[in-house]
Each structure stands twice: as structure tokens, then as C-alpha cells.
Design a protein around this motif. Structure first.
Motif, PDB file in Angstrom:
ATOM      1  N   LYS A 139     -12.663  57.058 -19.691  1.00 62.46           N
ATOM      2  CA  LYS A 139     -11.521  56.149 -19.596  1.00 62.46           C
ATOM      3  C   LYS A 139     -11.210  55.442 -20.910  1.00 62.46           C
ATOM      4  O   LYS A 139     -10.168  54.801 -21.034  1.00 62.46           O
ATOM      5  CB  LYS A 139     -11.792  55.101 -18.516  1.00 62.46           C
ATOM      6  N   ASN A 140     -12.099  55.549 -21.890  1.00 62.21           N
ATOM      7  CA  ASN A 140     -11.957  54.829 -23.151  1.00 62.21           C
ATOM      8  C   ASN A 140     -10.923  55.512 -24.055  1.00 62.21           C
ATOM      9  O   ASN A 140     -11.153  56.605 -24.553  1.00 62.21           O
ATOM     10  CB  ASN A 140     -13.314  54.768 -23.862  1.00 62.21           C
ATOM     11  N   PRO A 141      -9.777  54.850 -24.327  1.00 58.15           N
ATOM     12  CA  PRO A 141      -8.731  55.470 -25.138  1.00 58.15           C
ATOM     13  C   PRO A 141      -9.098  55.602 -26.622  1.00 58.15           C
ATOM     14  O   PRO A 141      -8.392  56.278 -27.365  1.00 58.15           O
ATOM     15  CB  PRO A 141      -7.532  54.536 -24.949  1.00 58.15           C
TER      16      PRO A 141
ATOM     17  N   HIS B  37      -9.489  63.315 -27.008  1.00 55.03           N
ATOM     18  CA  HIS B  37      -9.957  64.378 -26.110  1.00 55.03           C
ATOM     19  C   HIS B  37     -10.876  65.361 -26.839  1.00 55.03           C
ATOM     20  O   HIS B  37     -11.953  65.674 -26.343  1.00 55.03           O
ATOM     21  CB  HIS B  37      -8.785  65.183 -25.543  1.00 55.03           C
TER      22      HIS B  37
ATOM     23  N   ARG C  15      -9.846  64.663 -17.546  1.00 54.11           N
ATOM     24  CA  ARG C  15     -10.069  63.288 -18.006  1.00 54.11           C
ATOM     25  C   ARG C  15      -9.035  62.344 -17.405  1.00 54.11           C
ATOM     26  O   ARG C  15      -9.378  61.242 -16.948  1.00 54.11           O
ATOM     27  CB  ARG C  15     -10.011  63.250 -19.535  1.00 54.11           C
ATOM     28  N   LYS C  16      -7.793  62.747 -17.372  1.00 48.25           N
ATOM     29  CA  LYS C  16      -6.740  61.904 -16.776  1.00 48.25           C
ATOM     30  C   LYS C  16      -6.991  61.725 -15.289  1.00 48.25           C
ATOM     31  O   LYS C  16      -6.779  60.643 -14.743  1.00 48.25           O
ATOM     32  CB  LYS C  16      -5.371  62.513 -17.046  1.00 48.25           C
TER      33      LYS C  16
ATOM     34  N   TYR D  87      -8.386  58.227 -17.083  1.00 42.65           N
ATOM     35  CA  TYR D  87      -7.937  57.961 -18.448  1.00 42.65           C
ATOM     36  C   TYR D  87      -6.443  57.685 -18.449  1.00 42.65           C
ATOM     37  O   TYR D  87      -5.660  58.406 -17.837  1.00 42.65           O
ATOM     38  CB  TYR D  87      -8.235  59.165 -19.341  1.00 42.65           C
TER      39      TYR D  87
ATOM     40  N   LYS E  36      -3.393  56.320 -21.361  1.00 48.06           N
ATOM     41  CA  LYS E  36      -3.181  56.019 -22.773  1.00 48.06           C
ATOM     42  C   LYS E  36      -2.105  54.984 -22.920  1.00 48.06           C
ATOM     43  O   LYS E  36      -1.187  54.868 -22.232  1.00 48.06           O
ATOM     44  CB  LYS E  36      -2.818  57.274 -23.533  1.00 48.06           C
TER      45      LYS E  36
END
Length: 77
Positions: A40-42, A46, A70-71, A75, A77
Motif C-alpha cells: 500500500k506504500n506509494p 511497482h 497490488r491495486k 494500493y 496513488k
């Protein structure tokens, strides 16, 4: 094979779990927590996170596949 025997049993239901989901479930609870948080860390791109996790034993997948997963894991952005 007769139609009766062909249709006797329906096919097994498809699993909604991906190879990455199954890999994550195999990790310890502590590692899962760290991985989920990092996903989840922007600040992690990727491609960089994919490379780091593959080095830790995650199955290698395309970066686009990883991005979609991931999304799905939270995640934004």
C-alpha cells in the motif's frame, strides 16, 4: 464416453486466488502484515517492489500483473 458419465459431475469451481495470493498466504502472519503494508506504500514503485519481493521468494510475474494485484491489495496513488 456417454453423455450421462460426461455430465455426472460438474467441473470444480474456479479459484479466485492468484499465484500471488497463494504465495502471500504461505508467509508468516508477521511477514504478511509487512508485505500488505508495503504493497500500500506509494513510495515503492511497482518495478522496485516486484524485484524486492521476487528476491524474497515471490513468484515472478509481469510488472503489469503485479500492479493489478497490488491495486487489488489496497494500493492507491
Amino acid at each position: 464416453m456417454s453423455i450421462q458419465s460426461s455430465l455426472a459431475s460438474p467441473p470444480a469451481p474456479k479459484s479466485q486466488k492468484t499465484i500471488l495470493d497463494r504465495w502471500l498466504e504461505e508467509q508468516t502472519a508477521d511477514d504478511q502484515e509487512v508485505i500488505r503494508s508495503t504493497l500500500k506504500n506509494p513510495e515503492w514503485r511497482h518495478v522496485d517492489l516486484l524485484e524486492a519481493l521476487v528476491k524474497e521468494g515471490m513468484p515472478e510475474v509481469a510488472d503489469t500483473t503485479f500492479g493489478v494485484w497490488r491495486k487489488r491489495m489496497g494500493y492507491t496513488k
